[in-house]
Design a protein around this motif. Sequence first.
Motif, PDB file in Angstrom:
ATOM      1  N   GLY A  26       8.171   9.503   4.340  1.00  0.00           N
ATOM      2  CA  GLY A  26       7.390   9.873   5.515  1.00  0.00           C
ATOM      3  C   GLY A  26       6.118  10.640   5.213  1.00  0.00           C
ATOM      4  N   ALA A  27       5.716  10.711   3.939  1.00  0.00           N
ATOM      5  CA  ALA A  27       4.532  11.492   3.562  1.00  0.00           C
ATOM      6  C   ALA A  27       3.253  10.870   4.108  1.00  0.00           C
ATOM      7  CB  ALA A  27       4.447  11.608   2.045  1.00  0.00           C
ATOM      8  N   ALA A  28       2.378  11.733   4.600  1.00  0.00           N
ATOM      9  CA  ALA A  28       1.032  11.313   4.988  1.00  0.00           C
ATOM     10  C   ALA A  28       0.131  11.505   3.786  1.00  0.00           C
ATOM     11  CB  ALA A  28       0.546  12.149   6.163  1.00  0.00           C
ATOM     12  N   HIS A  29      -0.876  10.644   3.639  1.00  0.00           N
ATOM     13  CA  HIS A  29      -1.804  10.808   2.529  1.00  0.00           C
ATOM     14  C   HIS A  29      -3.218  10.398   2.910  1.00  0.00           C
ATOM     15  CE1 HIS A  29      -0.190   6.681   1.903  1.00  0.00           C
ATOM     16  NE2 HIS A  29      -1.403   6.409   1.485  1.00  0.00           N
ATOM     17  N   HIS A  30      -4.132  10.991   2.205  1.00  0.00           N
ATOM     18  CA  HIS A  30      -5.549  10.686   2.343  1.00  0.00           C
ATOM     19  C   HIS A  30      -6.159  10.934   0.976  1.00  0.00           C
ATOM     20  CE1 HIS A  30      -9.290  10.054   4.470  1.00  0.00           C
ATOM     21  NE2 HIS A  30      -9.806  10.929   3.623  1.00  0.00           N
ATOM     22  N   TYR A  31      -6.867  10.120   0.433  1.00  0.00           N
ATOM     23  CA  TYR A  31      -7.639   8.980   0.788  1.00  0.00           C
ATOM     24  C   TYR A  31      -6.723   7.789   1.011  1.00  0.00           C
ATOM     25  CZ  TYR A  31      -7.100   7.411  -4.059  1.00  0.00           C
ATOM     26  OH  TYR A  31      -6.574   7.003  -5.256  1.00  0.00           O
ATOM     27  N   PRO A  32      -7.151   6.839   1.835  1.00  0.00           N
ATOM     28  CA  PRO A  32      -6.305   5.677   2.134  1.00  0.00           C
ATOM     29  C   PRO A  32      -6.006   4.836   0.901  1.00  0.00           C
ATOM     30  CG  PRO A  32      -8.107   5.865   3.695  1.00  0.00           C
ATOM     31  CD  PRO A  32      -8.392   6.851   2.605  1.00  0.00           C
ATOM     32  N   ARG A  33      -4.711   4.538   0.715  1.00  0.00           N
ATOM     33  CA  ARG A  33      -4.251   3.677  -0.371  1.00  0.00           C
ATOM     34  C   ARG A  33      -3.243   2.685   0.192  1.00  0.00           C
ATOM     35  NH1 ARG A  33      -3.438   9.031  -3.824  1.00  0.00           N
ATOM     36  NH2 ARG A  33      -3.637   9.785  -1.729  1.00  0.00           N
ATOM     37  N   GLU A  34      -2.988   1.643  -0.527  1.00  0.00           N
ATOM     38  CA  GLU A  34      -2.049   0.620  -0.078  1.00  0.00           C
ATOM     39  C   GLU A  34      -0.612   0.949  -0.453  1.00  0.00           C
ATOM     40  OE1 GLU A  34      -3.537  -3.558   0.004  1.00  0.00           O
ATOM     41  OE2 GLU A  34      -4.977  -2.727  -1.424  1.00  0.00           O
ATOM     42  N   PHE A  35      -0.399   2.124  -1.037  1.00  0.00           N
ATOM     43  CA  PHE A  35       0.948   2.546  -1.423  1.00  0.00           C
ATOM     44  C   PHE A  35       1.045   4.053  -1.226  1.00  0.00           C
ATOM     45  CE2 PHE A  35      -1.781   2.931  -5.046  1.00  0.00           C
ATOM     46  CZ  PHE A  35      -1.447   4.169  -5.578  1.00  0.00           C
ATOM     47  N   CYS A  36       2.250   4.564  -1.153  1.00  0.00           N
ATOM     48  CA  CYS A  36       2.483   5.998  -1.010  1.00  0.00           C
ATOM     49  C   CYS A  36       2.371   6.667  -2.381  1.00  0.00           C
ATOM     50  CB  CYS A  36       3.868   6.241  -0.408  1.00  0.00           C
ATOM     51  SG  CYS A  36       4.334   7.982  -0.354  1.00  0.00           S
ATOM     52  N   PRO A  37       1.500   7.663  -2.531  1.00  0.00           N
ATOM     53  CA  PRO A  37       1.376   8.316  -3.835  1.00  0.00           C
ATOM     54  C   PRO A  37       2.564   9.224  -4.167  1.00  0.00           C
ATOM     55  CG  PRO A  37      -0.021   9.394  -2.235  1.00  0.00           C
ATOM     56  CD  PRO A  37       0.562   8.189  -1.553  1.00  0.00           C
ATOM     57  N   ARG A  38       3.444   9.463  -3.200  1.00  0.00           N
ATOM     58  CA  ARG A  38       4.626  10.302  -3.448  1.00  0.00           C
ATOM     59  C   ARG A  38       5.808   9.481  -3.962  1.00  0.00           C
ATOM     60  NH1 ARG A  38       7.519  13.677   1.290  1.00  0.00           N
ATOM     61  NH2 ARG A  38       9.504  13.943   0.262  1.00  0.00           N
ATOM     62  N   CYS A  39       6.102   8.363  -3.275  1.00  0.00           N
ATOM     63  CA  CYS A  39       7.284   7.579  -3.664  1.00  0.00           C
ATOM     64  C   CYS A  39       6.940   6.166  -4.150  1.00  0.00           C
ATOM     65  CB  CYS A  39       8.275   7.512  -2.502  1.00  0.00           C
ATOM     66  SG  CYS A  39       7.783   6.386  -1.168  1.00  0.00           S
ATOM     67  N   TRP A  40       5.682   5.797  -4.084  1.00  0.00           N
ATOM     68  CA  TRP A  40       5.171   4.504  -4.535  1.00  0.00           C
ATOM     69  C   TRP A  40       5.536   3.330  -3.629  1.00  0.00           C
ATOM     70  CZ3 TRP A  40       1.468   4.790  -8.102  1.00  0.00           C
ATOM     71  CH2 TRP A  40       1.400   5.947  -8.842  1.00  0.00           C
ATOM     72  N   SER A  41       6.089   3.608  -2.463  1.00  0.00           N
ATOM     73  CA  SER A  41       6.411   2.529  -1.527  1.00  0.00           C
ATOM     74  C   SER A  41       5.125   1.892  -1.013  1.00  0.00           C
ATOM     75  CB  SER A  41       7.205   3.085  -0.339  1.00  0.00           C
ATOM     76  OG  SER A  41       7.329   2.089   0.665  1.00  0.00           O
ATOM     77  N   GLU A  42       5.191   0.586  -0.787  1.00  0.00           N
ATOM     78  CA  GLU A  42       4.066  -0.125  -0.182  1.00  0.00           C
ATOM     79  C   GLU A  42       4.232  -0.234   1.328  1.00  0.00           C
ATOM     80  OE1 GLU A  42       3.559  -3.800  -2.286  1.00  0.00           O
ATOM     81  OE2 GLU A  42       3.074  -2.766  -4.153  1.00  0.00           O
ATOM     82  N   ASP A  43       5.273   0.391   1.865  1.00  0.00           N
ATOM     83  CA  ASP A  43       5.532   0.378   3.307  1.00  0.00           C
ATOM     84  C   ASP A  43       4.807   1.562   3.951  1.00  0.00           C
ATOM     85  OD1 ASP A  43       6.460  -0.133   5.837  1.00  0.00           O
ATOM     86  OD2 ASP A  43       8.539   0.426   5.416  1.00  0.00           O
ATOM     87  N   VAL A  44       3.480   1.428   4.088  1.00  0.00           N
ATOM     88  CA  VAL A  44       2.643   2.469   4.674  1.00  0.00           C
ATOM     89  C   VAL A  44       1.884   1.902   5.862  1.00  0.00           C
ATOM     90  CG1 VAL A  44       2.402   3.856   2.566  1.00  0.00           C
ATOM     91  CG2 VAL A  44       0.814   1.991   3.005  1.00  0.00           C
ATOM     92  N   GLU A  45       1.529   2.786   6.796  1.00  0.00           N
ATOM     93  CA  GLU A  45       0.810   2.344   7.988  1.00  0.00           C
ATOM     94  C   GLU A  45      -0.319   3.317   8.299  1.00  0.00           C
ATOM     95  OE1 GLU A  45       3.541   2.310  11.240  1.00  0.00           O
ATOM     96  OE2 GLU A  45       4.074   4.403  11.003  1.00  0.00           O
ATOM     97  N   TRP A  46      -1.285   2.830   9.080  1.00  0.00           N
ATOM     98  CA  TRP A  46      -2.381   3.672   9.541  1.00  0.00           C
ATOM     99  C   TRP A  46      -1.884   4.580  10.658  1.00  0.00           C
ATOM    100  CZ3 TRP A  46      -6.551   3.973   6.709  1.00  0.00           C
ATOM    101  CH2 TRP A  46      -6.937   2.877   5.934  1.00  0.00           C
ATOM    102  N   GLU A  47      -2.423   5.801  10.691  1.00  0.00           N
ATOM    103  CA  GLU A  47      -2.078   6.762  11.729  1.00  0.00           C
ATOM    104  C   GLU A  47      -3.338   7.553  12.070  1.00  0.00           C
ATOM    105  OE1 GLU A  47       0.115  10.914  11.217  1.00  0.00           O
ATOM    106  OE2 GLU A  47       1.541   9.245  11.198  1.00  0.00           O
ATOM    107  N   GLU A  48      -3.576   7.791  13.352  1.00  0.00           N
ATOM    108  CA  GLU A  48      -4.724   8.598  13.736  1.00  0.00           C
ATOM    109  C   GLU A  48      -4.407  10.071  13.525  1.00  0.00           C
ATOM    110  OE1 GLU A  48      -7.972   9.174  17.326  1.00  0.00           O
ATOM    111  OE2 GLU A  48      -6.519   7.523  17.414  1.00  0.00           O
ATOM    112  N   ALA A  49      -5.292  10.758  12.829  1.00  0.00           N
ATOM    113  CA  ALA A  49      -5.132  12.191  12.587  1.00  0.00           C
ATOM    114  C   ALA A  49      -5.619  12.966  13.805  1.00  0.00           C
ATOM    115  CB  ALA A  49      -5.920  12.603  11.346  1.00  0.00           C
TER     116      ALA A  49
END
Length: 126
Positions: A26-49
């Motif tokens: 469930g980690a949020a990250h910025h700069y936008p990447r196609e994977f989660c830098p915490r767990c390396w999952s590619e199941d990420v989505e856009w979210e408005e901050a």
Amino acid sequence: MFSRVYWDAAAQGRLLLRRCRADGCGAAHHYPREFCPRCWSEDVEWEEASGRATLYTWSVVHRNDLPPFGERVPYVAAVVDLAEGPRMMTEVVDCPEADLRIGMALRVRFRTADASGIAVPVFRPA
């Protein structure tokens, strides 16, 4: 281009980040990447901050020979903590250097960079 969604939202005055949808992350990250830098999952989505942030650190830049930055000196290069968690490199505007404080509340705004029309997120005191 992967980041097109990010830049289109910025042009509309909306700051996007990415959030991992993997179980237990469930980690949020910025700069936008196609994977989660915490767990390396590619199941990420856009979210408005929310656009809210606090000042983590900054440096006043007095000399920069690269366009368009040289025309803006001095300026405040900063790292902010977004309310959603990630840290973001940015610029603080509309704030005298003497008023800058670690932990101060900030809000996003967008500056159109140049003739390209690209909107860049910057932050100002809340």
